[in-house]
Structures are given as structure tokens and as C-alpha cells.
Motif scaffolding. Structure first.
Motif, mmCIF file in Angstrom:
data_model
loop_
_atom_site.group_PDB
_atom_site.id
_atom_site.type_symbol
_atom_site.label_atom_id
_atom_site.label_comp_id
_atom_site.label_asym_id
_atom_site.label_seq_id
_atom_site.Cartn_x
_atom_site.Cartn_y
_atom_site.Cartn_z
ATOM 1 N N GLU A 145 1.165 -1.531 0.342
ATOM 2 C CA GLU A 145 -0.137 0.214 0.437
ATOM 3 C C GLU A 145 1.010 1.022 0.049
ATOM 4 O O GLU A 145 1.790 1.305 0.294
ATOM 5 C CB GLU A 145 -0.777 0.101 1.099
ATOM 6 N N ARG A 170 0.722 -3.805 4.459
ATOM 7 C CA ARG A 170 -0.228 -2.202 4.613
ATOM 8 C C ARG A 170 0.128 -2.062 5.536
ATOM 9 O O ARG A 170 1.368 -2.546 6.111
ATOM 10 C CB ARG A 170 -1.472 -3.199 4.987
ATOM 11 N N LYS A 195 0.328 5.480 7.741
ATOM 12 C CA LYS A 195 0.184 6.196 6.502
ATOM 13 C C LYS A 195 0.285 6.829 5.711
ATOM 14 O O LYS A 195 1.215 8.404 5.284
ATOM 15 C CB LYS A 195 -0.221 5.618 5.228
ATOM 16 N N LYS A 246 -4.780 7.378 -1.330
ATOM 17 C CA LYS A 246 -5.813 6.800 -1.897
ATOM 18 C C LYS A 246 -6.095 7.477 -3.824
ATOM 19 O O LYS A 246 -5.957 5.975 -4.369
ATOM 20 C CB LYS A 246 -7.015 8.044 -1.707
ATOM 21 N N ASP A 282 -3.213 4.274 -4.294
ATOM 22 C CA ASP A 282 -3.729 2.410 -4.100
ATOM 23 C C ASP A 282 -5.285 2.604 -5.334
ATOM 24 O O ASP A 282 -4.686 1.171 -5.059
ATOM 25 C CB ASP A 282 -4.228 2.353 -2.814
ATOM 26 N N ARG A 284 -2.790 1.534 -8.230
ATOM 27 C CA ARG A 284 -2.368 -0.185 -7.883
ATOM 28 C C ARG A 284 -3.127 -1.003 -8.066
ATOM 29 O O ARG A 284 -3.184 -2.322 -8.536
ATOM 30 C CB ARG A 284 -0.939 0.456 -7.059
#
Length: 202
Positions: free
Chosen positions: A12, A120, A126, A146, A149, A152
Motif C-alpha cells: 500500500e 499494508r 501512512k 487514495k 492505491d 495500483r
């Protein structure tokens, strides 16, 4: 597993997956591939590297691409396939390495020397990490996480069998917020050593 060791890491954004991968590569004395993969693929072609980096790990833009008889003009899709081929060539050569992202856990699913990891993290940790690294405020950091992720996940799910982040696609999944980046890397390193011992004795 033999002498070859491949560690494929999904992550993440903001979880420290890149740093964890670098620690593992240094610990085992093996190569490390992340965004530098383009530097290796297009060595000596700096302008090409810079142009292609904006298309790396991105999904196809349906308005700018088309497919005819199995061939596509999409830079994103062609670059993805080239990277997958590069990863498999490295694995076939017997080289040991850590690879970040690039759907490596799926691309190398049939290579017994591959250990598949997903990192994660808690949202709070994060955000704090991204704020510090990129000098952003809390809202900007949250939005950046956001966006990355979502991108990805979309990229990964297009090319991989299992969904991005699903435990089914990995050997070990860890929350780096629980132990911190360095301790998380230590735990993964111990897991890797045990795997090597078990397969080496089988």
C-alpha cells in the motif's frame, strides 16, 4: 528453493514497502528492482526512461489506445508486458532479487524460488509517513494515498489472477504499522530464512 532467492513485494502507498524491500535486498546481498527497473531495461537511454516512468504501473487509457489483431498501441500496456518479460528473464537467469510491485507475485507465481509478500499499514501511520516524505498537509497526504492505491489496485487486477492485497495471492501479509519498518523487515527476513531451510532440506 536452492541458492536463488526472489522476494516479490506488493504494498500500500505509504506503508514503507519500498524501504522494507531495500532493507531485505541489503540483508541478503541481492539486487533490488523498483522504479529503477526502467533504468536497467533502457540503460543509456535517459530521455526514454523519463518518458516511460509516467506510464509505469498505470492502466490503459481507453480514449488513447486501441487493439488490432492482438496488438495494442497503448504505451501503458506495452510497457507492462515488457516489464513482465524483464522480470521473468531475471528469474530464468538464476539471479536473486527483490522486486517491488509490477504484479511480480503473479508474474512469478510458478517460480518456486519466489516468496510473495504484501505490506499494508494503518491509515494514520501512512498519512504521517507521506506527510513527512512529500511535505504535504494531512488532507493532501490522504488524497495522495487514495489515488496511488486505487491506481495500483486497478493496474494489478488487470494483469493478475488474485485481487490486489488479497491474502490468497501472497505467502505472508504484514501490517508495518504494528512493528515499524525495520522490525517488519526483520520478521520477513526470518520467514525467508525458515523457508530456505525447509525447502533446502526437502
Amino acid at each position: 528453493m536452492g541458492k536463488q532467492l526472489i522476494i516479490a513485494i506488493g504494498r500500500e502507498f505509504g506503508s514503507g514497502g519500498h524501504e522494507i524491500g531495500k532493507i531485505l535486498a541489503d540483508k541478503f546481498g541481492i539486487s533490488f528492482y523498483d522504479r529503477n527497473i526502467l533504468d536497467n531495461m533502457f540503460e543509456g537511454m535517459e530521455k526514454t526512461q523519463e518518458v516511460l516512468k509516467q506510464y509505469e504501473e498505470k492502466t490503459v487509457n481507453p480514449f488513447l489506445s486501441r487493439r488490432v489483431r492482438g496488438h495494442t498501441n497503448s504505451l501503458e500496456e506495452n510497457l507492462a508486458e515488457m516489464q513482465f518479460d524483464f522480470i521473468k528473464e531475471k528469474a530464468d537467469s538464476g539471479e536473486s532479487f527483490v522486486i517491488i510491485g509490477r504484479c511480480a507475485e503473479s508474474v512469478l507465481a510458478n517460480y518456486e524460488n519466489t516468496i510473495k509478500v504484501f505490506i499494508r499499514g494503518n491509515q494514520k501511520n501512512k498519512i504521517e509517513r507521506v506527510m513527512k516524505i512529500y511535505s504535504l498537509d494531512e488532507k493532501e497526504a490522504s488524497n495522495k494515498i487514495k489515488r496511488h492505491d486505487q491506481s495500483r489496485a486497478k493496474y494489478h487486477n488487470k494483469y493478475s489472477i488474485e485481487k490486489w492485497g488479497s491474502s490468497k495471492g501472497y505467502d505472508i501479509c504484514m501490517n508495518s504499522s504494528c512493528l515499524g519498518v525495520e522490525k517488519t523487515a526483520e520478521v520477513i527476513a526470518e520467514y525467508v530464512k525458515k523457508r530456505k531451510e525447509i525447502i533446502g532440506n526437502s
